[in-house]
Write an enzyme that holds these catalytic residues in place. Structure first.
Site, PDB file in Angstrom:
ATOM      1  N   LYS A  70     108.999  -5.653  29.283  1.00  0.00           N
ATOM      2  CA  LYS A  70     108.791  -6.944  28.623  1.00  0.00           C
ATOM      3  C   LYS A  70     110.062  -7.344  27.901  1.00  0.00           C
ATOM      4  O   LYS A  70     110.663  -6.546  27.181  1.00  0.00           O
ATOM      5  CB  LYS A  70     107.623  -6.823  27.651  1.00  0.00           C
TER       6      LYS A  70
ATOM      7  N   CYS B 204     103.325 -11.356  29.332  1.00  0.00           N
ATOM      8  CA  CYS B 204     102.714 -12.086  28.217  1.00  0.00           C
ATOM      9  C   CYS B 204     103.658 -13.040  27.501  1.00  0.00           C
ATOM     10  O   CYS B 204     103.903 -14.142  27.965  1.00  0.00           O
ATOM     11  CB  CYS B 204     102.090 -11.087  27.231  1.00  0.00           C
TER      12      CYS B 204
ATOM     13  N   GLU C 160      98.363  -6.497  30.690  1.00  0.00           N
ATOM     14  CA  GLU C 160      99.408  -5.823  29.929  1.00  0.00           C
ATOM     15  C   GLU C 160      98.839  -4.550  29.285  1.00  0.00           C
ATOM     16  O   GLU C 160      97.729  -4.562  28.751  1.00  0.00           O
ATOM     17  CB  GLU C 160      99.895  -6.796  28.849  1.00  0.00           C
TER      18      GLU C 160
END
Length: 639
Positions: free
Chosen positions: A119, A171, A50
């Site tokens: 995300k 994540c 990330e």
């Protein structure tokens, strides 16, 4: 010439590169090093951490235009230097869209951007403060953006490369109650890439791996996870560079954390295996009907994976854990399932006696041990087990004495019935010459034994316990309406290779007298003992000399039933699993025999007695394997 790609394998690399905080130019160089290293392994898909181009810990520097523009310039360099490379690469970077900044996974291939996925869930608790800098993916209105001069799909999407369909989450997306990967999987993704920046805390690594393996199991997919490493800022946190590749609940590869030069986990995932599991799982498709949906699909092609680059190891004994402790736990569990099932059947029928034929071989030994444990569970005495020895034309003194000693050591009742006179009488009745040692000669003995056992069970008010195992049922190595039949088959889903370990397990926990005879049974060649002994009184009829090694057949059985492997893939996997132990010609020979016997023996499996399922592979016609008895084997043998 087939490739590993033809067998459904895809090689995945999860990489944690070196990092320079807030320095995109340096990070581009580090990422290119990691990509080159992964490509040397033959990796076709590479996932990087990330915000790898900016570093995850840039904090309020994310508000600086210099950093955001620098990341786009650094991406441009990576695109230029990977032009012509067909590998699919996923890397993390901040992407500005309008007046918002998004934490994105960007997928590239051949110098082109395939798409940018923002995300969805931004952690904003304890040590995390992402909402200070980024907008959640759900807030984005744009479906296409301009990045490095290219018009790029933006938002949630799938990336399809032939049989491989890739979904991406970032994540925190994995840690929420309903991860995006669940939705992606039921919409078609069979590989999930997770670009992460997960810091290290006591016990967090184990929890993280449980999340990864658990999500890969729930989604019946492969899952590749790459996290930031030691180059990140250590103001308050330390990042270890966790890298993991999992497949349907199993961790295939892990990188070494806390390396200064970054970590890498590389594994070959088996798409054929995953899709076979999905096809069988009706609940997966029920979820797809409710939660799946149409998604944008970006299509491309993967580079080929050669057979030399397919380095995934295969266990030659898939039914048996290689770790001694795990193997003992598995044996304990199976033995409990078998004995509990038999105890329940005895209790339900009101019978207090078990009748069993004891030959001194492995299968009948295990069935007796299970019966002995079942009596303990019911609080009944050992002598309620009626053990019958039935010497025939092939019985050797070795197996006969083993049978007698085992029965006595366990305290069961012993009876002996010599079947030779009745078999000779029967052969006279049907006009068969007893000097002709053909299948009639052999099966006469097996059926005579079964008749004796059935009638004794009726006479004594007992339950006839079957002894045949899963491997014999798969190969049809049993006499129809002979040892093929019983009132409850306790070994019906236990393969031959596992029978041996179960007997050895019980030997380890038994008294010295019982343990000694069990070890003697384990040392005896596997044989039905239906042909006369040799001139030295030793076993002449050895099963594995007739039908091949059980370890090979159990390997074929596991992969054929569990994952629907085709013939050429079975041969390929066996050659990888057994190495030089068997030649290519030997594997082909025994594989052909396995497939032929498996198909022609279905009629024996269609009328099996009840028996407990103990593992993921079973041939019960009521639950696990429904196949027409006259199915044509031609297409399966012709590959």
């Amino acid at each position: 010439m087939k490739t590993a790609s033809d067998f459904g394998f895809v090689k995945i690399a999860a990489c944690s590169a070196k990092t320079a905080v807030a320095n995109p130019e340096k990070n581009a160089a580090y990422l290119l090093e990691a990509i080159a290293k992964a490509r040397k392994t033959g990796a076709q898909v590479i996932v990087l951490p990330e915000l790898a181009l900016s570093s995850y810990t840039a904090a309020d520097l994310f508000h600086q235009d210099r950093l955001i523009r620098g990341c786009e310039g650094a991406l441009g360099r990576i695109l230029t230097e990977t032009a012509g490379d067909p590998a699919v690469i996923a890397l993390g970077m901040p992407v500005r869209v309008g007046d918002a900044l998004y934490n994105c996974a960007v997928l590239i291939q051949n110098g082109k951007i395939l798409g940018a996925v923002p995300k969805e869930y931004l952690p904003n608790y304890q040590e995390f403060y992402e909402k200070r800098w980024f907008a959640p993916g759900s807030s984005a209105l744009e479906e296409e953006i301009t990045l490095c001069g290219q018009r790029v799909p933006f938002g949630e999407m799938l990336f399809r490369f032939g049989e491989l369909t890739v979904g991406v989450e970032v994540c925190e997306d994995l840690w929420v109650p309903i991860p995006p990967s669940s939705r992606l999987a039921v919409s078609g993704a069979n590989l999930i890439l997770n670009l992460s920046a997960s810091n290290e805390l006591v016990a967090k690594d184990a929890y993280r791996k449980n999340l990864i393996s658990g999500q890969s199991a729930r989604c019946i997919c492969a899952y590749a996870y790459a996290s930031s490493g030691l180059g990140e800022s250590t103001t308050d946190l330390v990042f270890g560079g966790a890298c993991t590749v999992a497949e349907n609940g199993t961790i295939l590869a892990e990188g070494e954390r806390f390396r200064q030069d970054g970590a890498m986990a590389v594994a070959c995932v088996d798409l054929d295996r995953l899709m076979a599991e999905r096809r069988k799982d009706g609940s997966f498709h029920d979820c797809a009907a409710v939660y799946g949906g149409r998604m944008r699909v970006v299509s491309g092609e993967l580079p080929e994976l050669s057979l030399e680059q397919m380095d995934r190891p295969y266990d030659p004994t898939p039914f048996i854990p290689s770790d001694a402790r795990t193997r003992a736990e598995r044996c304990r569990e199976i033995f409990a399932i078998q004995s509990a099932g038999l105890a329940r059947r005895l209790s339900h029928t009101g019978m207090k006696r078990a009748v069993i034929g004891i030959s001194g071989g492995l299968d009948s030994t295990l069935a007796l041990l299970v019966s002995h444990e079942a009596m303990k569970r019911l609080g009944l005495p050992e002598e309620n087990i009626l053990c019958v020895t039935m010497p025939g034309f092939g019985t050797t003194d070795r197996t006969y004495q083993n049978a007698l000693e085992l029965i006595r050591s366990l305290g069961a009742e012993l009876r002996e019935v010599d079947i030779k006179p009745s078999c000779l009488q029967h052969m006279r009745d049907i006009g068969h010459d007893p000097s002709v040692h053909d299948v009639t000669y052999e099966n006469t003995q097996a059926r005579e034994r079964t008749q004796i056992l059935m009638d004794l069970a009726n006479k004594e008010g007992g339950l006839l316990v079957g002894t045949g195992d899963l491997s014999e049922l798969a190969m049809g190595w049993c006499t129809y309406n002979g040892d093929h039949m019983s009132m409850y088959g306790v070994n019906a889903s236990v393969p031959k290779t596992l029978v041996r370990h179960l007997v050895a397990f019980v030997a380890e926990e038994s008294d010295p007298r019982t343990a000694a005879v069990l070890r003697e049974v384990l040392d005896t060649p596997v044989s039905p003992e239906l042909l006369p002994p040799d001139e030295n009184g030793e076993i002449q009829q050895k099963t594995e000399e007739n039908i091949g090694p059980y370890e090979l057949h159990d390997f074929f059985l596991y992969h054929f039933l569990r994952f629907g492997c085709q013939r050429d893939k079975l041969a390929f996997l066996a050659s990888r699993a057994f190495g030089e132990k068997y030649s290519k010609e030997e594997i082909e020979k025994w594989l052909s025999l396995f497939l032929k016997r498996f198909f022609i023996s279905q009629f024996k499996r269609s009328c099996l007695p009840d028996g407990p399922k103990v593992g993921s592979v079973s041939l019960s016609p009521r639950g696990d394997w429904r196949m027409p008895s006259d199915a044509d084997m031609g297409a399966f043998l012709a590959e």
